[in-house]
Design a protein around this motif. Sequence first.
Motif, PDB file in Angstrom:
ATOM      1  N   ALA A 140      -3.230  11.344 -10.530  1.00 30.79           N
ATOM      2  CA  ALA A 140      -3.608  11.403 -12.133  1.00 30.79           C
ATOM      3  C   ALA A 140      -5.007   9.245 -11.365  1.00 30.79           C
ATOM      4  CB  ALA A 140      -3.852  11.510 -13.587  1.00 30.79           C
ATOM      5  N   ASP A 141      -3.486   8.764 -11.034  1.00 30.97           N
ATOM      6  CA  ASP A 141      -4.179   7.213 -11.390  1.00 30.97           C
ATOM      7  C   ASP A 141      -5.288   7.164  -9.947  1.00 30.97           C
ATOM      8  OD1 ASP A 141      -2.321   6.837 -13.493  1.00 30.97           O
ATOM      9  OD2 ASP A 141      -0.755   5.680 -12.751  1.00 30.97           O
ATOM     10  N   LEU A 142      -3.984   7.763  -8.435  1.00 32.49           N
ATOM     11  CA  LEU A 142      -5.008   7.012  -7.681  1.00 32.49           C
ATOM     12  C   LEU A 142      -6.426   7.922  -7.814  1.00 32.49           C
ATOM     13  CD1 LEU A 142      -2.761   9.114  -4.891  1.00 32.49           C
ATOM     14  CD2 LEU A 142      -2.913   6.383  -4.674  1.00 32.49           C
ATOM     15  N   ASP A 143      -6.638   9.022  -8.477  1.00 28.78           N
ATOM     16  CA  ASP A 143      -7.302   9.959  -7.921  1.00 28.78           C
ATOM     17  C   ASP A 143      -8.474   8.675  -9.639  1.00 28.78           C
ATOM     18  OD1 ASP A 143     -10.413  11.169  -9.009  1.00 28.78           O
ATOM     19  OD2 ASP A 143      -8.993  12.266 -10.698  1.00 28.78           O
ATOM     20  N   ALA A 144      -7.876   7.823  -9.783  1.00 30.07           N
ATOM     21  CA  ALA A 144      -8.998   6.668 -10.670  1.00 30.07           C
ATOM     22  C   ALA A 144      -9.388   5.040 -10.318  1.00 30.07           C
ATOM     23  CB  ALA A 144      -8.008   6.499 -12.330  1.00 30.07           C
ATOM     24  N   LEU A 145      -8.017   5.064  -9.274  1.00 29.11           N
ATOM     25  CA  LEU A 145      -8.519   3.933  -8.560  1.00 29.11           C
ATOM     26  C   LEU A 145      -9.102   4.043  -7.089  1.00 29.11           C
ATOM     27  CD1 LEU A 145      -7.317   1.246  -7.017  1.00 29.11           C
ATOM     28  CD2 LEU A 145      -5.935   2.677  -5.535  1.00 29.11           C
ATOM     29  N   LEU A 146      -9.445   5.586  -6.405  1.00 32.77           N
ATOM     30  CA  LEU A 146     -10.847   5.777  -5.606  1.00 32.77           C
ATOM     31  C   LEU A 146     -11.804   5.510  -6.285  1.00 32.77           C
ATOM     32  CD1 LEU A 146      -8.696   8.288  -3.591  1.00 32.77           C
ATOM     33  CD2 LEU A 146      -8.892   6.062  -2.963  1.00 32.77           C
ATOM     34  N   ARG A 147     -12.071   6.040  -7.728  1.00 27.06           N
ATOM     35  CA  ARG A 147     -13.076   5.930  -8.795  1.00 27.06           C
ATOM     36  C   ARG A 147     -13.675   5.109  -8.529  1.00 27.06           C
ATOM     37  NH1 ARG A 147     -12.210   9.251 -12.786  1.00 27.06           N
ATOM     38  NH2 ARG A 147     -11.822   7.254 -13.434  1.00 27.06           N
ATOM     39  N   ASN A 148     -12.838   4.820  -9.821  1.00 25.49           N
ATOM     40  CA  ASN A 148     -13.263   2.534 -10.237  1.00 25.49           C
ATOM     41  C   ASN A 148     -13.355   1.936  -8.545  1.00 25.49           C
ATOM     42  OD1 ASN A 148     -13.955   4.413 -12.455  1.00 25.49           O
ATOM     43  ND2 ASN A 148     -11.333   4.006 -12.552  1.00 25.49           N
ATOM     44  N   LEU A 149     -11.896   1.549  -8.098  1.00 24.84           N
ATOM     45  CA  LEU A 149     -12.359   0.460  -7.448  1.00 24.84           C
ATOM     46  C   LEU A 149     -12.347   0.915  -5.684  1.00 24.84           C
ATOM     47  CD1 LEU A 149      -9.081  -1.477  -8.319  1.00 24.84           C
ATOM     48  CD2 LEU A 149     -11.757  -1.320  -8.683  1.00 24.84           C
ATOM     49  N   GLY A 150     -13.492   2.059  -5.203  1.00 24.31           N
ATOM     50  CA  GLY A 150     -14.033   2.201  -4.542  1.00 24.31           C
ATOM     51  C   GLY A 150     -14.625   3.404  -4.756  1.00 24.31           C
ATOM     52  N   PHE A 170      -9.565   2.942   1.107  1.00 28.68           N
ATOM     53  CA  PHE A 170      -9.409   1.417   1.431  1.00 28.68           C
ATOM     54  C   PHE A 170      -9.124   0.726   1.201  1.00 28.68           C
ATOM     55  CE2 PHE A 170      -6.209   1.718   6.086  1.00 28.68           C
ATOM     56  CZ  PHE A 170      -6.484   2.800   6.321  1.00 28.68           C
ATOM     57  N   GLN A 171     -10.769   0.572   0.612  1.00 24.60           N
ATOM     58  CA  GLN A 171     -10.651  -0.802   0.033  1.00 24.60           C
ATOM     59  C   GLN A 171     -10.644  -1.266  -1.306  1.00 24.60           C
ATOM     60  OE1 GLN A 171     -15.300  -2.080  -0.741  1.00 24.60           O
ATOM     61  NE2 GLN A 171     -15.156  -1.097  -3.118  1.00 24.60           N
ATOM     62  N   ALA A 172      -9.947   0.384  -1.828  1.00 25.90           N
ATOM     63  CA  ALA A 172      -9.670   0.531  -2.969  1.00 25.90           C
ATOM     64  C   ALA A 172      -8.317   0.246  -3.541  1.00 25.90           C
ATOM     65  CB  ALA A 172      -9.865   2.233  -3.660  1.00 25.90           C
ATOM     66  N   ILE A 173      -7.273   0.735  -2.203  1.00 25.07           N
ATOM     67  CA  ILE A 173      -6.034  -0.076  -2.435  1.00 25.07           C
ATOM     68  C   ILE A 173      -6.013  -1.095  -2.590  1.00 25.07           C
ATOM     69  CG2 ILE A 173      -4.005   0.816  -0.648  1.00 25.07           C
ATOM     70  CD1 ILE A 173      -4.783   3.864  -0.195  1.00 25.07           C
ATOM     71  N   ARG A 174      -6.519  -1.553  -1.269  1.00 22.05           N
ATOM     72  CA  ARG A 174      -6.685  -3.420  -1.115  1.00 22.05           C
ATOM     73  C   ARG A 174      -6.684  -3.823  -2.222  1.00 22.05           C
ATOM     74  NH1 ARG A 174     -11.690  -5.804   1.090  1.00 22.05           N
ATOM     75  NH2 ARG A 174     -11.287  -7.383   0.177  1.00 22.05           N
ATOM     76  N   LEU A 175      -7.649  -3.763  -3.052  1.00 23.75           N
ATOM     77  CA  LEU A 175      -8.405  -4.109  -4.007  1.00 23.75           C
ATOM     78  C   LEU A 175      -7.059  -3.918  -5.287  1.00 23.75           C
ATOM     79  CD1 LEU A 175     -11.675  -3.262  -4.687  1.00 23.75           C
ATOM     80  CD2 LEU A 175     -11.280  -5.384  -4.207  1.00 23.75           C
ATOM     81  N   ALA A 176      -6.027  -2.700  -4.911  1.00 20.66           N
ATOM     82  CA  ALA A 176      -5.202  -2.597  -6.556  1.00 20.66           C
ATOM     83  C   ALA A 176      -4.318  -3.295  -5.618  1.00 20.66           C
ATOM     84  CB  ALA A 176      -4.555  -1.223  -6.428  1.00 20.66           C
ATOM     85  N   VAL A 177      -3.875  -3.336  -4.434  1.00 24.38           N
ATOM     86  CA  VAL A 177      -1.855  -3.781  -3.914  1.00 24.38           C
ATOM     87  C   VAL A 177      -2.001  -5.480  -4.423  1.00 24.38           C
ATOM     88  CG1 VAL A 177      -1.147  -4.579  -1.618  1.00 24.38           C
ATOM     89  CG2 VAL A 177      -1.707  -2.485  -2.608  1.00 24.38           C
ATOM     90  N   ASN A 178      -3.252  -5.697  -4.038  1.00 24.38           N
ATOM     91  CA  ASN A 178      -4.077  -7.473  -3.735  1.00 24.38           C
ATOM     92  C   ASN A 178      -4.294  -8.165  -5.612  1.00 24.38           C
ATOM     93  OD1 ASN A 178      -3.222  -8.355  -1.354  1.00 24.38           O
ATOM     94  ND2 ASN A 178      -4.601  -7.118  -1.373  1.00 24.38           N
ATOM     95  N   ALA A 189       0.837  -1.684  -0.189  1.00 23.59           N
ATOM     96  CA  ALA A 189      -0.094   0.086  -0.057  1.00 23.59           C
ATOM     97  C   ALA A 189       0.968   0.957   0.260  1.00 23.59           C
ATOM     98  CB  ALA A 189      -0.825  -0.416   1.087  1.00 23.59           C
ATOM     99  N   ALA A 190       2.037   1.442   0.633  1.00 25.59           N
ATOM    100  CA  ALA A 190       2.980   2.286   0.559  1.00 25.59           C
ATOM    101  C   ALA A 190       3.611   2.686  -0.874  1.00 25.59           C
ATOM    102  CB  ALA A 190       4.280   2.533   1.818  1.00 25.59           C
ATOM    103  N   ASP A 191       3.425   1.457  -1.540  1.00 30.55           N
ATOM    104  CA  ASP A 191       3.896   1.781  -3.215  1.00 30.55           C
ATOM    105  C   ASP A 191       2.588   2.624  -4.080  1.00 30.55           C
ATOM    106  OD1 ASP A 191       6.491   0.646  -2.909  1.00 30.55           O
ATOM    107  OD2 ASP A 191       4.952  -1.020  -2.954  1.00 30.55           O
ATOM    108  N   VAL A 192       1.484   2.617  -3.286  1.00 34.10           N
ATOM    109  CA  VAL A 192       0.694   3.409  -4.033  1.00 34.10           C
ATOM    110  C   VAL A 192       0.531   4.552  -3.397  1.00 34.10           C
ATOM    111  CG1 VAL A 192      -1.656   3.147  -4.753  1.00 34.10           C
ATOM    112  CG2 VAL A 192      -0.227   0.633  -4.629  1.00 34.10           C
ATOM    113  N   VAL A 193       0.508   4.319  -2.793  1.00 35.68           N
ATOM    114  CA  VAL A 193       0.120   5.368  -1.526  1.00 35.68           C
ATOM    115  C   VAL A 193       1.035   6.946  -2.033  1.00 35.68           C
ATOM    116  CG1 VAL A 193      -0.552   7.260   0.687  1.00 35.68           C
ATOM    117  CG2 VAL A 193      -1.756   4.400   0.337  1.00 35.68           C
ATOM    118  N   ASN A 194       2.754   6.762  -2.071  1.00 34.89           N
ATOM    119  CA  ASN A 194       3.165   6.849  -2.096  1.00 34.89           C
ATOM    120  C   ASN A 194       3.983   7.776  -3.278  1.00 34.89           C
ATOM    121  OD1 ASN A 194       2.959   8.431   1.175  1.00 34.89           O
ATOM    122  ND2 ASN A 194       4.746   6.165   1.589  1.00 34.89           N
ATOM    123  N   GLY A 195       3.725   6.395  -4.047  1.00 26.95           N
ATOM    124  CA  GLY A 195       4.241   6.499  -5.619  1.00 26.95           C
ATOM    125  C   GLY A 195       3.362   6.426  -6.919  1.00 26.95           C
TER     126      GLY A 195
END
Length: 319
Positions: free
Chosen positions: A155-165, A211-219, A145-151
Amino acid sequence: MTDETDIGPVGAAHVPVLVAEVVEWLRPRPDARLVDATVGLGGHAAALLAAAPGATLLAVDRDPDALAAASARLAAAPGRVVPRRATFDRLPALLAELGWDDGADAVLVDLGLSSLQLDTPARGFAFRHPGPLDMRMDPAAPVSAADVVNGWPEADLDALLRNLGEERQHRRIARAIVRARPLATTADLARVVEGVLGAPGRGIHPATRTFQAIRLAVNDELGQLDRLLDGGWRLVRPGGRLAIIAYHSLEDRRVKTAFRAWAATCHCPPGIVECRCGWRPTVRRLTRRPVRPSDAEVARNPRARSARLRVVERLAEGA
Ligand SMILES: C[S@@+](CC[C@H](N)C(=O)[O-])C[C@H]1O[C@@H](n2cnc3c(N)ncnc32)[C@H](O)[C@@H]1O
């Protein structure tokens, strides 16, 4: 109900969801080939083994801690459990290793996280308890999750939160995360989300969707599910059953769509008068509507509240 079918002493803290319903729908026969593709802490596996004396169970999990806990719990069924640390998109190869190339008799996939993962702050899934930003089901997986949140770019975080969260405030939260970098802990991330959405109130915690969006992406959880569902009816042999428990609509929609397509009598485009595709259904849908936990189960185990169980049975060739 869990206690009646329990064969092992470990895991009392983890309550398997819809356990009686899973056993009833999978109706495992003595000597059956069983697969628990997400064995977790072994609650469903224990119930299935107790219901099917002589059955062998392939127990799969990508989390080594879960697999160790399940193996300890299922030690009361010596010689009947084959544990494998793997992701479930590798099930065809795992079945082949056992000589079960033509499929199992019953396969269970209970998606999502186990209590062990959720309740261990060091695993980094919980927003109520500070822990490292990790969220990997397999601690050896390359992306945390640190790689996603900090790296990730904003625009990718935005799409992640919209689509998977399915988070309505995706843009504002993505911007706030990027401004607050570097974030170290789950508590830091929860605080950033609360800064945008406000402090936790009576409903779900404001950080739940992030948290759901980031977890879905990480795994790569939806990718895993898509690969499982691609020809997934082949995992069971004719007469065998596949049961999947989903916990949110992104998962359940995929399961529903795949089960419908497998059971369809024709895949021709709409408007065609006479079928030309020659498709034959491969399964019968046993649950037109998802099976949901009773109010009593939700009262006993609030984590069961969003569970939806769907089951198919493979048809004989050419049925
Ligand atoms: C909801 S828990 C299962 C609980 C289990 N049914 C029980 O009774 O204890 C989900 C488990 O599936 C595992 N898991 C999730 N996705 C997976 C995947 N793609 N491949 C293998 N295991 C996975 C997680 O590590 C977790 O242990």
